[in-house]
Design an enzyme around this catalytic site. Structure first.
Site, PDB file in Angstrom:
ATOM      1  N   ARG A  96       0.819  -1.210   0.000  1.00  0.00           N
ATOM      2  CA  ARG A  96       0.000   0.000   0.000  1.00  0.00           C
ATOM      3  C   ARG A  96       0.851   1.258   0.000  1.00  0.00           C
ATOM      4  NH1 ARG A  96      -4.969  -2.321   2.680  1.00  0.00           N
ATOM      5  NH2 ARG A  96      -6.562  -0.746   2.756  1.00  0.00           N
ATOM      6  N   ARG A 134     -21.983  -2.274   3.227  1.00  0.00           N
ATOM      7  CA  ARG A 134     -21.301  -3.554   3.453  1.00  0.00           C
ATOM      8  C   ARG A 134     -21.599  -4.099   4.857  1.00  0.00           C
ATOM      9  NH1 ARG A 134     -15.066  -4.219   1.891  1.00  0.00           N
ATOM     10  NH2 ARG A 134     -14.612  -2.930   3.701  1.00  0.00           N
TER      11      ARG A 134
HETATM   12  P1  AMP Z   1      -8.482  -3.295   4.318  1.00  0.00           P
HETATM   13  O1  AMP Z   1      -9.276  -4.367   4.970  1.00  0.00           O
HETATM   14  O2  AMP Z   1      -7.456  -3.819   3.357  1.00  0.00           O
HETATM   15  O3  AMP Z   1      -9.335  -2.209   3.721  1.00  0.00           O
HETATM   16  O4  AMP Z   1      -7.613  -2.598   5.474  1.00  0.00           O
HETATM   17  C1  AMP Z   1      -8.239  -1.992   6.594  1.00  0.00           C
HETATM   18  C2  AMP Z   1      -7.247  -1.079   7.292  1.00  0.00           C
HETATM   19  O5  AMP Z   1      -6.119  -1.841   7.743  1.00  0.00           O
HETATM   20  C3  AMP Z   1      -6.638   0.017   6.430  1.00  0.00           C
HETATM   21  O6  AMP Z   1      -7.479   1.158   6.359  1.00  0.00           O
HETATM   22  C4  AMP Z   1      -5.324   0.292   7.164  1.00  0.00           C
HETATM   23  O7  AMP Z   1      -5.539   1.056   8.334  1.00  0.00           O
HETATM   24  C5  AMP Z   1      -4.919  -1.095   7.617  1.00  0.00           C
HETATM   25  N1  AMP Z   1      -4.072  -1.765   6.582  1.00  0.00           N
HETATM   26  C6  AMP Z   1      -4.371  -2.891   5.871  1.00  0.00           C
HETATM   27  N2  AMP Z   1      -3.368  -3.212   5.034  1.00  0.00           N
HETATM   28  C7  AMP Z   1      -2.406  -2.283   5.218  1.00  0.00           C
HETATM   29  C8  AMP Z   1      -1.138  -2.047   4.621  1.00  0.00           C
HETATM   30  N3  AMP Z   1      -0.648  -2.850   3.652  1.00  0.00           N
HETATM   31  N4  AMP Z   1      -0.422  -0.971   5.057  1.00  0.00           N
HETATM   32  C9  AMP Z   1      -0.884  -0.152   6.024  1.00  0.00           C
HETATM   33  N5  AMP Z   1      -2.080  -0.293   6.606  1.00  0.00           N
HETATM   34  C10 AMP Z   1      -2.850  -1.348   6.214  1.00  0.00           C
END
Ligand code: AMP
Length: 230
Positions: A96, A134
């Site tokens: 990310r 969702r």
């Molecule tokens: P997601 O379920 O992928 O939308 O992730 C939910 C939250 O987890 C994000 O908004 C970030 O706060 C954190 N997160 C997930 N993956 C990452 C990553 N690769 N780098 C930094 N924060 C992450």
């Protein structure tokens, strides 16, 4: 004849929050027989356990910002050493940031793994509609959507009857912050993927059913890259 080393696929599902990466990763996992690695799910597991990683992550995730590169890099590095990743894996929500992308490229270069990026392209209005509608089963993780995939009985999981929940970070102000973090820190990775000559496929993910999108993804990978078994 010498045996060819089996190809190891690192499939990176890339796109803004709510673009359908999680759903597609699950469908691709069934089709390809390689694991789905979601950093968001890993962090939520730690939050559920209430350990030190979880505590640190929860504070950041509540705001919609990104947790530290150091933390997610360590989680992914550990996960990739597990036996089920030997033939390949699907990354959802990682990398990310540029730092994460460079770290991943470094790890994979030493292992000779092919990185393929699938960029799911969706407009932001549909994303907000999707994310605010969702719902998730806290027990089996199945995702529903009030407009496109409602549960059979209101508020209850079709599979195990558990009461569906709204993720903490699926409220509109937090969604806007997540999209902002995506614009600032994640979207620029497309340039990085191009600069480093990675195989990058843009797939239009608006207004299609999950199954139709899966076919679109597989066709684009097969048609343009000659990748096998996808
Ligand atoms: P997601 O379920 O992928 O939308 O992730 C939910 C939250 O987890 C994000 O908004 C970030 O706060 C954190 N997160 C997930 N993956 C990452 C990553 N690769 N780098 C930094 N924060 C992450």
């Amino acid at each position: 004849m010498p045996q060819r080393a089996p190809s190891v696929l690192a499939l990176i599902l890339f796109g803004p929050p709510g673009s359908g990466k999680g759903t597609q990763a699950n469908l691709l996992m069934e089709r390809l027989g390689i694991p789905h690695i979601s950093t968001g799910d890993m962090l939520r597991d730690h939050i559920e356990k209430g350990d030190a990683i979880g505590e640190q992550a929860a504070t950041v995730m509540r705001t919609g910002s990104l947790v530290s590169d150091e933390m997610v890099n360590a989680l992914v590095k550990q996960r990739l050493t597990e036996a089920d990743c030997a033939r390949g894996f699907i990354l959802d929500g990682y990398p990310r940031t540029r730092q994460q992308a460079e770290t991943l490229t470094r790890w994979l270069a030493t292992d000779g793994v092919a990185q393929v990026v699938v960029h799911l392209v969706v407009d932001y209005n549909s994303i907000i509609k999707r994310l605010t509608g969702r719902r998730q089963c806290p027990q089996c993780g199945t995702l529903y959507n009030l407009s496109s995939r409602p549960p059979k009985a209101v508020g209850v999981c079709d599979l195990d009857g558990a009461r569906l929940v709204i993720r903490n970070d699926d409220s509109e102000p937090v969604i806007r912050e997540r999209l902002d973090a995506y614009d600032r820190q994640t979207r620029p990775l497309i340039e990085y993927f191009r600069e480093t000559g990675m195989r990058l496929y843009q797939v239009d993910a608006s207004g299609v059913t999950p199954r139709a999108l899966l076919e679109r993804i597989c066709e684009s990978i097969n048609g343009q890259s000659g990748a096998r078994g996808v």
